[in-house]
Design an enzyme around this catalytic site. Structure first.
Site, short mmCIF file in Angstrom:
data_model
loop_
_atom_site.label_atom_id
_atom_site.label_comp_id
_atom_site.label_asym_id
_atom_site.label_seq_id
_atom_site.Cartn_x
_atom_site.Cartn_y
_atom_site.Cartn_z
N LYS A 22 8.39 14.29 4.30
CA LYS A 22 9.64 14.34 3.23
C LYS A 22 9.13 13.80 1.93
O LYS A 22 9.22 14.53 0.96
CB LYS A 22 10.74 13.14 3.40
CG LYS A 22 11.61 12.63 2.28
CD LYS A 22 12.86 11.94 2.53
CE LYS A 22 12.21 10.49 2.32
NZ LYS A 22 12.13 9.90 0.95
N ASN A 23 8.23 12.92 1.93
CA ASN A 23 7.63 12.31 0.72
C ASN A 23 6.52 13.20 0.24
O ASN A 23 5.87 12.90 -0.93
CB ASN A 23 7.04 10.95 0.71
CG ASN A 23 8.48 10.19 0.79
OD1 ASN A 23 9.54 10.42 0.45
ND2 ASN A 23 8.34 8.81 1.25
N CYS A 119 17.93 1.41 -6.44
CA CYS A 119 18.92 1.76 -5.22
C CYS A 119 18.82 0.21 -4.61
O CYS A 119 18.35 -0.65 -5.15
CB CYS A 119 18.33 2.72 -4.74
SG CYS A 119 16.62 2.56 -4.11
N ARG A 124 13.70 -0.11 -9.00
CA ARG A 124 12.98 1.02 -9.12
C ARG A 124 12.60 1.70 -10.53
O ARG A 124 13.19 2.78 -10.90
CB ARG A 124 13.67 2.25 -8.18
CG ARG A 124 14.37 1.91 -6.92
CD ARG A 124 13.18 1.63 -5.81
NE ARG A 124 12.35 2.69 -5.41
CZ ARG A 124 12.59 3.81 -4.59
NH1 ARG A 124 13.80 3.44 -3.94
NH2 ARG A 124 11.64 4.65 -4.29
N ASP A 308 7.15 1.59 4.07
CA ASP A 308 8.44 2.58 4.80
C ASP A 308 8.65 2.36 6.41
O ASP A 308 9.37 2.73 7.14
CB ASP A 308 8.05 3.76 4.44
CG ASP A 308 8.32 4.39 3.04
OD1 ASP A 308 8.20 5.19 2.54
OD2 ASP A 308 9.03 3.40 2.26
N ARG A 399 18.77 11.37 5.16
CA ARG A 399 18.07 11.66 4.22
C ARG A 399 16.54 11.83 4.51
O ARG A 399 15.77 12.50 3.81
CB ARG A 399 18.10 10.62 2.83
CG ARG A 399 19.35 10.25 2.52
CD ARG A 399 19.25 9.43 1.25
NE ARG A 399 18.46 9.85 0.46
CZ ARG A 399 18.45 9.50 -0.76
NH1 ARG A 399 19.32 8.42 -1.27
NH2 ARG A 399 17.67 9.91 -1.83
C1 EPZ Z 1 7.58 6.20 -3.10
O1 EPZ Z 1 8.44 5.58 -3.95
C2 EPZ Z 1 8.16 6.72 -2.00
N1 EPZ Z 1 9.08 7.66 -2.29
C3 EPZ Z 1 8.98 5.70 -1.15
O2 EPZ Z 1 9.74 6.12 0.08
C4 EPZ Z 1 7.85 4.34 -0.81
O3 EPZ Z 1 8.62 3.27 -0.30
C5 EPZ Z 1 7.10 4.02 -1.84
O4 EPZ Z 1 6.58 5.13 -2.64
C6 EPZ Z 1 6.14 3.05 -1.63
O5 EPZ Z 1 5.44 3.72 -0.80
C7 EPZ Z 1 8.78 9.01 -2.27
O6 EPZ Z 1 7.67 9.34 -2.35
C8 EPZ Z 1 9.85 10.01 -2.74
P1 EPZ Z 1 6.49 3.14 -6.29
P2 EPZ Z 1 8.20 5.42 -5.51
O7 EPZ Z 1 6.42 3.68 -7.46
O8 EPZ Z 1 7.07 6.08 -6.03
C9 EPZ Z 1 6.91 -0.36 -9.06
C10 EPZ Z 1 11.34 6.22 1.59
O9 EPZ Z 1 12.04 5.39 2.22
N2 EPZ Z 1 7.10 0.72 -10.07
O10 EPZ Z 1 5.11 3.57 -5.35
O11 EPZ Z 1 9.42 5.31 -6.28
C11 EPZ Z 1 8.12 -0.30 -8.12
O12 EPZ Z 1 9.18 -1.31 -8.63
C12 EPZ Z 1 10.92 6.11 0.23
O13 EPZ Z 1 10.71 7.42 2.14
C13 EPZ Z 1 6.84 -0.02 -11.40
O14 EPZ Z 1 6.85 -1.08 -11.69
O15 EPZ Z 1 7.46 3.83 -5.33
C14 EPZ Z 1 7.35 -0.90 -6.86
O16 EPZ Z 1 7.50 -2.52 -7.08
C15 EPZ Z 1 11.72 4.68 -0.22
N3 EPZ Z 1 7.30 0.96 -12.51
C16 EPZ Z 1 6.01 -0.51 -6.90
O17 EPZ Z 1 5.60 -0.04 -8.17
C17 EPZ Z 1 7.31 2.35 -12.43
O18 EPZ Z 1 7.31 3.17 -13.40
C18 EPZ Z 1 5.55 0.62 -5.92
O19 EPZ Z 1 6.75 1.59 -6.15
C19 EPZ Z 1 7.01 2.81 -10.76
C20 EPZ Z 1 7.02 1.85 -9.98
#
Ligand code: EPZ
Length: 433
Positions: A22-23, A119, A124, A308, A399
């Site tokens: 998916k990702n 969420c 996020r 995840d 999802r």
């Molecule tokens: C991706 O989410 C995945 N989603 C998530 O999978 C996964 O859990 C996550 O990466 C971590 O591996 C997709 O790829 C569609 P991040 P993402 O930006 O990119 C902080 C699932 O279950 N952050 O890597 O949204 C954030 O708060 C989903 O399949 C900022 O501070 O996660 C977090 O603490 C859930 N500012 C950390 O970075 C930003 O602008 C990592 O989040 C962006 C992120």
């Protein structure tokens, strides 16, 4: 609202076919808007997030054609795109919509995006996405609902992520492919899905180097063309089914998967006492009919233990031999499964971002799914619990897990979906929950 009805106690045995990730597929579908001709993506999983992304693109005027070639495939042609303002409801329901921002801005010079919001697993934020695009020359303003971004042509820049962000890396990398000049991304996410996107963009005519490293160098090109390229299999789906095999003291082989993409998970599964074996495109966990041992886990960005798969390990520890803890370091509130598992008798204690467990016998209960991976952990626990369970709001599961009740049924599980309340009432009299 669909529910899943599960009778626990069956040791799962057999093979399960793992779908495309998916990702990996979502960012590639979003990046398709940058191409001057249609792209073809094979091995598409039948998931709500994929359906919602197809709706998002179609509402922008993009033509999407699903077909069964070697696998479920989709051809996406964005030459008919008419809008750069993605549908509000869809953006609100899928945070991954943020990955349209970079591609739309890079190809069309503007985007008006409703704030995707947080969420249940955390706030996020998208500040790093916005800061990166601003560094590339985008003019970005926000009110409390929308993000407005404009750029005649993005310019290459050096961008260093203070924290690893998967979709942040993907958004900036995609935008940089059509920017003027060279972009360097430092502290880039290393997840396999990021490399898959980078390889796909290069097939479309992009010039990305450093793929697989935390320093990506992108030389901007004038335009992108159509392409097709293999999609990595879903390492989270594979991990979920292997954990299910271990928890039920059975033997499960996950096919069409690549162990290198989730070695950290495999290392943990070995510590449960399961016998792990593998071939070039499969991984098998055999619990040899024994109870698994509880395992300590700390989630980290790739190649560390993936957040995840955190909920699935909490479920495993709930029924395993001994005590352990799971520490979540990526998201600030990703333990919604704990209170639901406690309804089934789980002996869990949350202290800040750690969950301590003592393995016990679980009993069937009615639980409510919250986020995608927490929901999966409730299914796993129900497969082991004594008696029957009902899991509500399974749209969360749909999802990220295609055909979940079919795939588990093929492994011997007694599981099926309940579509209407009447049927549920009848079942309840049987279940007695
Ligand atoms: C991706 O989410 C995945 N989603 C998530 O999978 C996964 O859990 C996550 O990466 C971590 O591996 C997709 O790829 C569609 P991040 P993402 O930006 O990119 C902080 C699932 O279950 N952050 O890597 O949204 C954030 O708060 C989903 O399949 C900022 O501070 O996660 C977090 O603490 C859930 N500012 C950390 O970075 C930003 O602008 C990592 O989040 C962006 C992120």
């Amino acid at each position: 609202m669909d529910k899943l009805f599960v009778n626990g106690g069956v040791a799962l045995k057999g093979d399960v076919e793992i779908a495309g990730a998916k990702n990996a597929i979502l960012p590639i579908m979003m990046a398709s808007v940058m191409s001057k001709s249609s792209i073809l993506i094979h091995n598409i999983p039948h998931l709500r997030d994929v359906t919602m992304t197809l709706q998002l693109l179609s509402k922008l005027g993009v033509k999407c054609k699903l077909n069964y070639l070697k696998s479920l495939s989709v051809e996406i042609d964005s030459t008919s795109l008419q809008s750069t303002s993605p549908d509000v409801e869809l953006v609100q329901s899928m945070r991954a919509s943020i990955m349209l921002m970079g591609p739309l801005l890079a190809r069309y010079g503007e985007v008006k995006l409703y704030y995707p919001g947080g969420c249940v697993i955390g706030s996020r934020p998208i500040d790093l996405h916005i800061q990166g695009l601003q560094k590339m020359g985008a003019e970005i303003t926000q009110d409390d609902e929308y993000i407005f971004a404009r750029a005649t042509r993005l310019k290459g820049a050096e961008i260093t992520f203070p924290v690893v962000s998967v979709t942040g890396t993907e958004n900036i990398m995609s935008a940089a492919v059509l920017a003027e000049g060279e972009t360097i991304i430092n502290n880039a996410a290393l997840e396999p899905e990021v490399s898959n996107l980078a390889n796909y963009l290069n097939q479309m005519g992009g010039k990305i180097s450093g793929i697989g490293s935390n320093r990506l160098i992108i030389k901007g090109v004038k335009e992108l063309h159509g392409a097709e390229y293999p999609i990595v299999s879903d390492r989270v789906e594979a991990s979920t089914y292997l954990v299910a095999g271990i928890m039920t003291q059975g033997k499960v082989r996950a096919k069409h998967t690549n162990m290198n993409n989730f070695q950290a998970v495999i290392d943990v599964l070995k510590k449960t006492g399961a016998k792990i074996s593998s071939g070039n495109d499969w991984v098998e966990a055999d619990m040899l009919g024994k109870k698994p041992k509880a395992v300590d886990v700390v989630t980290q960005p790739f190649p560390g233990f993936p957040t995840d798969v955190q909920a699935q390990i909490v479920a495993l520890n709930s029924v395993a031999e001994g005590s352990a803890y799971v520490e979540e370091t990526i998201f600030e509130s990703r333990f919604h499964h704990v209170s639901e598992l406690q309804k089934m008798g789980a002996d869990l204690k949350q202290v800040k971002n750690k969950v301590y467990s003592n393995g016990v016998k679980l009993h069937g209960a009615e639980t409510i799914a919250s986020d995608l991976r927490a929901s999966a952990s409730l299914v796993l626990a129900s497969l082991v619990a004594e008696g029957s369970s009902v899991i509500d709001k399974v749209q969360h599961i749909d999802r990220g897990y295609e055909l979940i009740e079919e795939k588990f049924s093929c492994l011997g599980a007694d599981i099926h979906r309940l579509h209407d309340n009447h049927f549920i009432a009848k079942q309840k009299s049987v279940v007695g929950v």
